[in-house]
Design an enzyme around this catalytic site. Structure first.
Site, short mmCIF file in Angstrom:
data_model
loop_
_atom_site.label_atom_id
_atom_site.label_comp_id
_atom_site.label_asym_id
_atom_site.label_seq_id
_atom_site.Cartn_x
_atom_site.Cartn_y
_atom_site.Cartn_z
N ASP A 1 -10.38 62.97 16.36
CA ASP A 1 -10.14 63.87 15.23
C ASP A 1 -11.06 65.09 15.25
O ASP A 1 -12.20 65.00 15.71
CB ASP A 1 -10.36 63.08 13.94
CG ASP A 1 -9.84 63.81 12.73
OD1 ASP A 1 -9.01 64.73 12.87
OD2 ASP A 1 -10.28 63.47 11.60
N ASN B 1 2.44 62.99 12.84
CA ASN B 1 2.05 64.29 13.41
C ASN B 1 3.24 65.21 13.73
O ASN B 1 3.06 66.40 13.95
CB ASN B 1 1.20 64.11 14.68
CG ASN B 1 -0.21 63.65 14.40
OD1 ASN B 1 -0.85 62.99 15.23
ND2 ASN B 1 -0.76 63.98 13.23
C1 FPP Z 1 -6.47 65.22 15.39
O1 FPP Z 1 -7.25 66.39 15.14
C2 FPP Z 1 -6.00 65.29 16.74
C3 FPP Z 1 -4.70 65.19 17.13
C4 FPP Z 1 -3.59 65.01 16.20
C5 FPP Z 1 -4.34 65.30 18.55
C6 FPP Z 1 -5.22 64.54 19.48
C7 FPP Z 1 -4.85 64.91 20.84
C8 FPP Z 1 -5.72 65.20 21.82
C9 FPP Z 1 -7.19 65.11 21.69
C10 FPP Z 1 -5.20 65.56 23.16
C11 FPP Z 1 -5.13 64.27 23.91
C12 FPP Z 1 -4.53 64.50 25.17
C13 FPP Z 1 -4.08 63.53 25.96
C14 FPP Z 1 -3.70 63.94 27.28
C15 FPP Z 1 -3.94 62.10 25.56
P1 FPP Z 1 -6.73 67.44 14.09
O2 FPP Z 1 -5.85 68.40 14.78
O3 FPP Z 1 -6.09 66.73 12.93
O4 FPP Z 1 -8.07 68.13 13.66
P2 FPP Z 1 -8.44 68.65 12.20
O5 FPP Z 1 -8.51 67.43 11.31
O6 FPP Z 1 -9.76 69.29 12.42
O7 FPP Z 1 -7.37 69.62 11.79
#
Ligand code: FPP
Length: 246
Positions: free
Chosen positions: A26, A74
């Protein structure tokens, strides 16, 4: 193998390694915002960290790593963000197929693959097939994953067995439920790490985390390092797990 830097940490015998670690990756969006970058830049940075941490976990002897990459919720994100995430997943899938042939990591997807394009679905199947006989760490990538959805599916599968006479209702027990989850046959996570300082489980491994130790860290995922992982393991080592006993 060019992507990952091999790093063999010092053997520190005083530590108990968790057998299974879960990570809620996250904070990508906030990381990007702080740098006045689009959210997608945060995901790109997060994908790099994912590679480093997965390799490190395998190197230090973790047996199972489950990362939360994309939840069933998501899909409601802006289309350009979903598109960018799909591109990152596809890049990884292609890379894992071609570059990690001699690897020991078993790649496994947990979640509803039918939500993806045929091409992505096929790439996931190919990665699973290619890696299934390896003897290293099992890397569960939770993608289009929601734990409530997973439990509903298990209930439906068991109910179908009861309906057609294969399952006696009195034989339904916790093991049967576990055996019908995506993580069937795997140990429950000992430790779940959530970077970015949020105290939420966000529909991740609800059934499996009944006795999991949670470590919340005030680092955004793209800033997360192998040292942070070590710190989380140290915190885990300081916990007194009682599993409901005394
Ligand atoms: C949550 O952070 C993250 C996600 C929904 C995506 C996670 C994906 C990756 C780290 C890429 C992984 C890649 C592979 C190849 C498996 P957020 O976007 O909700 O962050 P925020 O809470 O700060 O908005």
């Amino acid at each position: 193998m060019a992507i990952f830097k091999k790093k063999k940490p010092e053997a520190d015998s005083y530590r108990t390694l968790p057998e299974h670690i879960g990570i809620i990756m996250d904070g990508n969006g906030r990381w990007a915002k702080k740098r006045l970058l689009p959210r997608t830049a945060g995901h790109t940075a997060g994908a790099k960290v994912f590679r480093t941490i997965a390799r490190y976990c395998s190197d230090i002897g973790i047996k199972y790593l489950t990362v939360y990459a994309f939840s069933t919720e998501n899909w409601s994100r802006p289309p350009e963000e979903v598109k960018a995430l799909m591109k990152l997943f596809k890049d990884y899938l292609l890379e894992a197929l071609s570059d990690f042939k001699d690897d020991s990591i078993v790649v496994n997807f947990i979640g509803d693959k039918s939500g993806f394009t045929d091409e992505m679905h096929k790439l996931m199947d190919e990665n699973e097939e290619l890696s299934k006989d390896r003897d290293g760490m099992v890397l569960n990538i939770a993608i289009n994953y929601g734990s409530r959805d997973e439990i509903v599916r298990a209930v439906k599968k068991i109910s179908a067995g009861v309906k057609n006479g294969d399952i006696d209702i009195d034989s339904i027990d916790e093991k049967m439920v576990s055996d019908n989850l995506y993580t069937a046959g795997q140990p429950d996570p000992d430790l779940v790490i959530r970077p970015s300082g949020e105290y939420r489980i966000s529909n991740f491994l609800l059934w499996q985390s009944a006795y999991t130790e949670f470590v919340i860290m005030n680092k955004l995922w793209p800033d997360f390092t192998t040292e942070d992982l070590d710190e989380a393991i140290d915190i885990f080592n300081g916990r007194n797990r009682r599993f409901g006993g005394v």
